[in-house]
Design a protein around this motif. Sequence first.
Motif, PDB file in Angstrom:
ATOM      1  N   GLU A  59       0.862  -1.179   0.000  1.00  0.00           N
ATOM      2  CA  GLU A  59       0.000   0.000   0.000  1.00  0.00           C
ATOM      3  C   GLU A  59       0.895   1.225   0.000  1.00  0.00           C
ATOM      4  O   GLU A  59       2.060   1.167   0.391  1.00  0.00           O
ATOM      5  N   SER A  60       0.333   2.338  -0.406  1.00  0.00           N
ATOM      6  CA  SER A  60       1.102   3.583  -0.399  1.00  0.00           C
ATOM      7  C   SER A  60       1.555   3.896   1.025  1.00  0.00           C
ATOM      8  O   SER A  60       0.824   3.640   1.983  1.00  0.00           O
ATOM      9  N   ILE A  61       2.735   4.450   1.134  1.00  0.00           N
ATOM     10  CA  ILE A  61       3.281   4.825   2.433  1.00  0.00           C
ATOM     11  C   ILE A  61       3.140   6.330   2.586  1.00  0.00           C
ATOM     12  O   ILE A  61       3.492   7.085   1.677  1.00  0.00           O
ATOM     13  N   ASP A  62       2.629   6.761   3.716  1.00  0.00           N
ATOM     14  CA  ASP A  62       2.484   8.183   4.006  1.00  0.00           C
ATOM     15  C   ASP A  62       3.808   8.667   4.593  1.00  0.00           C
ATOM     16  O   ASP A  62       4.049   8.579   5.797  1.00  0.00           O
ATOM     17  N   PHE A  63       4.686   9.171   3.726  1.00  0.00           N
ATOM     18  CA  PHE A  63       6.014   9.584   4.166  1.00  0.00           C
ATOM     19  C   PHE A  63       5.967  10.824   5.050  1.00  0.00           C
ATOM     20  O   PHE A  63       6.854  11.017   5.876  1.00  0.00           O
ATOM     21  N   VAL A  64       4.933  11.653   4.912  1.00  0.00           N
ATOM     22  CA  VAL A  64       4.783  12.807   5.795  1.00  0.00           C
ATOM     23  C   VAL A  64       4.534  12.320   7.224  1.00  0.00           C
ATOM     24  O   VAL A  64       5.182  12.774   8.168  1.00  0.00           O
ATOM     25  N   GLN A  65       3.609  11.390   7.384  1.00  0.00           N
ATOM     26  CA  GLN A  65       3.310  10.847   8.710  1.00  0.00           C
ATOM     27  C   GLN A  65       4.509  10.115   9.281  1.00  0.00           C
ATOM     28  O   GLN A  65       4.812  10.227  10.473  1.00  0.00           O
ATOM     29  N   LEU A  66       5.208   9.371   8.451  1.00  0.00           N
ATOM     30  CA  LEU A  66       6.412   8.656   8.885  1.00  0.00           C
ATOM     31  C   LEU A  66       7.457   9.645   9.395  1.00  0.00           C
ATOM     32  O   LEU A  66       8.089   9.422  10.434  1.00  0.00           O
ATOM     33  N   TYR A  67       7.625  10.748   8.685  1.00  0.00           N
ATOM     34  CA  TYR A  67       8.583  11.786   9.092  1.00  0.00           C
ATOM     35  C   TYR A  67       8.165  12.393  10.439  1.00  0.00           C
ATOM     36  O   TYR A  67       8.993  12.560  11.331  1.00  0.00           O
ATOM     37  N   ARG A  68       6.894  12.705  10.582  1.00  0.00           N
ATOM     38  CA  ARG A  68       6.399  13.287  11.841  1.00  0.00           C
ATOM     39  C   ARG A  68       6.605  12.335  13.017  1.00  0.00           C
ATOM     40  O   ARG A  68       6.970  12.746  14.118  1.00  0.00           O
ATOM     41  N   GLN A  69       6.352  11.051  12.788  1.00  0.00           N
ATOM     42  CA  GLN A  69       6.546  10.063  13.854  1.00  0.00           C
ATOM     43  C   GLN A  69       8.014   9.990  14.272  1.00  0.00           C
ATOM     44  O   GLN A  69       8.324   9.878  15.454  1.00  0.00           O
ATOM     45  N   GLU A  70       8.920  10.049  13.289  1.00  0.00           N
ATOM     46  CA  GLU A  70      10.348   9.983  13.605  1.00  0.00           C
ATOM     47  C   GLU A  70      10.797  11.225  14.374  1.00  0.00           C
ATOM     48  O   GLU A  70      11.559  11.118  15.331  1.00  0.00           O
ATOM     49  N   ILE A  71      10.309  12.397  14.004  1.00  0.00           N
ATOM     50  CA  ILE A  71      10.646  13.630  14.732  1.00  0.00           C
ATOM     51  C   ILE A  71      10.117  13.540  16.163  1.00  0.00           C
ATOM     52  O   ILE A  71      10.821  13.877  17.118  1.00  0.00           O
ATOM     53  N   ALA A  72       8.892  13.068  16.341  1.00  0.00           N
ATOM     54  CA  ALA A  72       8.310  12.919  17.683  1.00  0.00           C
ATOM     55  C   ALA A  72       9.105  11.909  18.503  1.00  0.00           C
ATOM     56  O   ALA A  72       9.344  12.116  19.700  1.00  0.00           O
ATOM     57  N   ARG A  73       9.535  10.815  17.867  1.00  0.00           N
ATOM     58  CA  ARG A  73      10.334   9.805  18.576  1.00  0.00           C
ATOM     59  C   ARG A  73      11.661  10.394  19.036  1.00  0.00           C
ATOM     60  O   ARG A  73      12.087  10.180  20.163  1.00  0.00           O
ATOM     61  N   ARG A  74      12.306  11.173  18.157  1.00  0.00           N
ATOM     62  CA  ARG A  74      13.587  11.798  18.513  1.00  0.00           C
ATOM     63  C   ARG A  74      13.421  12.809  19.646  1.00  0.00           C
ATOM     64  O   ARG A  74      14.252  12.876  20.551  1.00  0.00           O
ATOM     65  N   GLN A  75      12.345  13.590  19.592  1.00  0.00           N
ATOM     66  CA  GLN A  75      12.104  14.565  20.663  1.00  0.00           C
ATOM     67  C   GLN A  75      11.834  13.873  21.983  1.00  0.00           C
ATOM     68  O   GLN A  75      12.311  14.316  23.029  1.00  0.00           O
ATOM     69  N   ALA A  76      11.102  12.771  21.957  1.00  0.00           N
ATOM     70  CA  ALA A  76      10.829  12.016  23.184  1.00  0.00           C
ATOM     71  C   ALA A  76      12.107  11.401  23.726  1.00  0.00           C
ATOM     72  O   ALA A  76      12.324  11.382  24.947  1.00  0.00           O
ATOM     73  N   ALA A  77      12.979  10.930  22.844  1.00  0.00           N
ATOM     74  CA  ALA A  77      14.252  10.329  23.282  1.00  0.00           C
ATOM     75  C   ALA A  77      15.154  11.387  23.904  1.00  0.00           C
ATOM     76  O   ALA A  77      15.876  11.105  24.882  1.00  0.00           O
ATOM     77  N   GLN A  78      15.133  12.597  23.382  1.00  0.00           N
ATOM     78  CA  GLN A  78      15.958  13.682  23.951  1.00  0.00           C
ATOM     79  C   GLN A  78      15.414  14.138  25.282  1.00  0.00           C
ATOM     80  O   GLN A  78      16.171  14.492  26.179  1.00  0.00           O
ATOM     81  N   ALA A  79      14.102  14.162  25.431  1.00  0.00           N
ATOM     82  CA  ALA A  79      13.481  14.626  26.664  1.00  0.00           C
ATOM     83  C   ALA A  79      13.587  13.612  27.784  1.00  0.00           C
ATOM     84  O   ALA A  79      13.615  13.970  28.953  1.00  0.00           O
ATOM     85  N   GLN A  80      13.671  12.345  27.462  1.00  0.00           N
ATOM     86  CA  GLN A  80      13.667  11.291  28.468  1.00  0.00           C
ATOM     87  C   GLN A  80      14.848  11.353  29.431  1.00  0.00           C
ATOM     88  O   GLN A  80      14.668  11.256  30.626  1.00  0.00           O
ATOM     89  N   PRO A  81      16.107  11.518  28.977  1.00  0.00           N
ATOM     90  CA  PRO A  81      17.206  11.583  29.946  1.00  0.00           C
ATOM     91  C   PRO A  81      17.078  12.756  30.900  1.00  0.00           C
ATOM     92  O   PRO A  81      17.485  12.665  32.055  1.00  0.00           O
ATOM     93  N   ALA A  82      16.476  13.863  30.471  1.00  0.00           N
ATOM     94  CA  ALA A  82      16.306  15.006  31.349  1.00  0.00           C
ATOM     95  C   ALA A  82      15.288  14.722  32.454  1.00  0.00           C
ATOM     96  O   ALA A  82      15.390  15.255  33.552  1.00  0.00           O
ATOM     97  N   ASP A  83      14.315  13.881  32.144  1.00  0.00           N
ATOM     98  CA  ASP A  83      13.288  13.542  33.135  1.00  0.00           C
ATOM     99  C   ASP A  83      13.781  12.528  34.154  1.00  0.00           C
ATOM    100  O   ASP A  83      13.231  12.432  35.244  1.00  0.00           O
ATOM    101  N   ALA A  84      14.796  11.764  33.830  1.00  0.00           N
ATOM    102  CA  ALA A  84      15.252  10.679  34.702  1.00  0.00           C
ATOM    103  C   ALA A  84      15.986  11.175  35.914  1.00  0.00           C
ATOM    104  O   ALA A  84      16.493  12.188  36.062  1.00  0.00           O
TER     105      ALA A  84
END
Length: 173
Positions: free
Chosen positions: A148-173
């Motif tokens: 099926e067609s891949i929504d590359f915009v959504q994929l990009y947004r998910q990756e940016i959100a994942r990276r932001q969550a990974a950066q924020a996590q060590p600060a919360d620990a």
Amino acid sequence: MADQDNGAAPQTSEQTAEGAAAPQIRLHILTQFVRDMSFENVLAQRGTGGEVQPDVQVAVNLDGKKRSAENQFEVACKLNITSRNKESKDVLFVLEMDYVGVFHIEGVPDDQLHPYLLIECPRQIFPFMRRIVSDVTRDGGFPPLNLESIDFVQLYRQEIARRQAAQAQPADA
């Protein structure tokens, strides 16, 4: 009647109402190729009896980078496709492919280059990847898998959100 030249430059669609030229984006696919691919027909190796109902999972990973030549970029799209029997969860086949496109890109502002590389470039090469997946699964003894067609915009947004969550996590620990 003859056209008269009044000395004014003709206005093009590239010019805005203020007279400033809009950026002209140019994208050319220089080449595309399979860097690495593997197809494992687990079902044929193991053998099975009865009817099989496949459940297909597709994972996509994108990577883009600048090449040494001016305005050239390489975008890699890695697919990991696993088909399992719905009932027994046994693996039927695994297809891994690293597909690369080399692009000549001009006119994209630096702040928009990253999303352009990971959204528009994969969109351009996706039909070719889809065809290879279809041919390989068919030649491997299965019905052709038409992705099926891949929504590359959504994929990009998910990756940016994942990276932001990974950066924020060590600060919360």
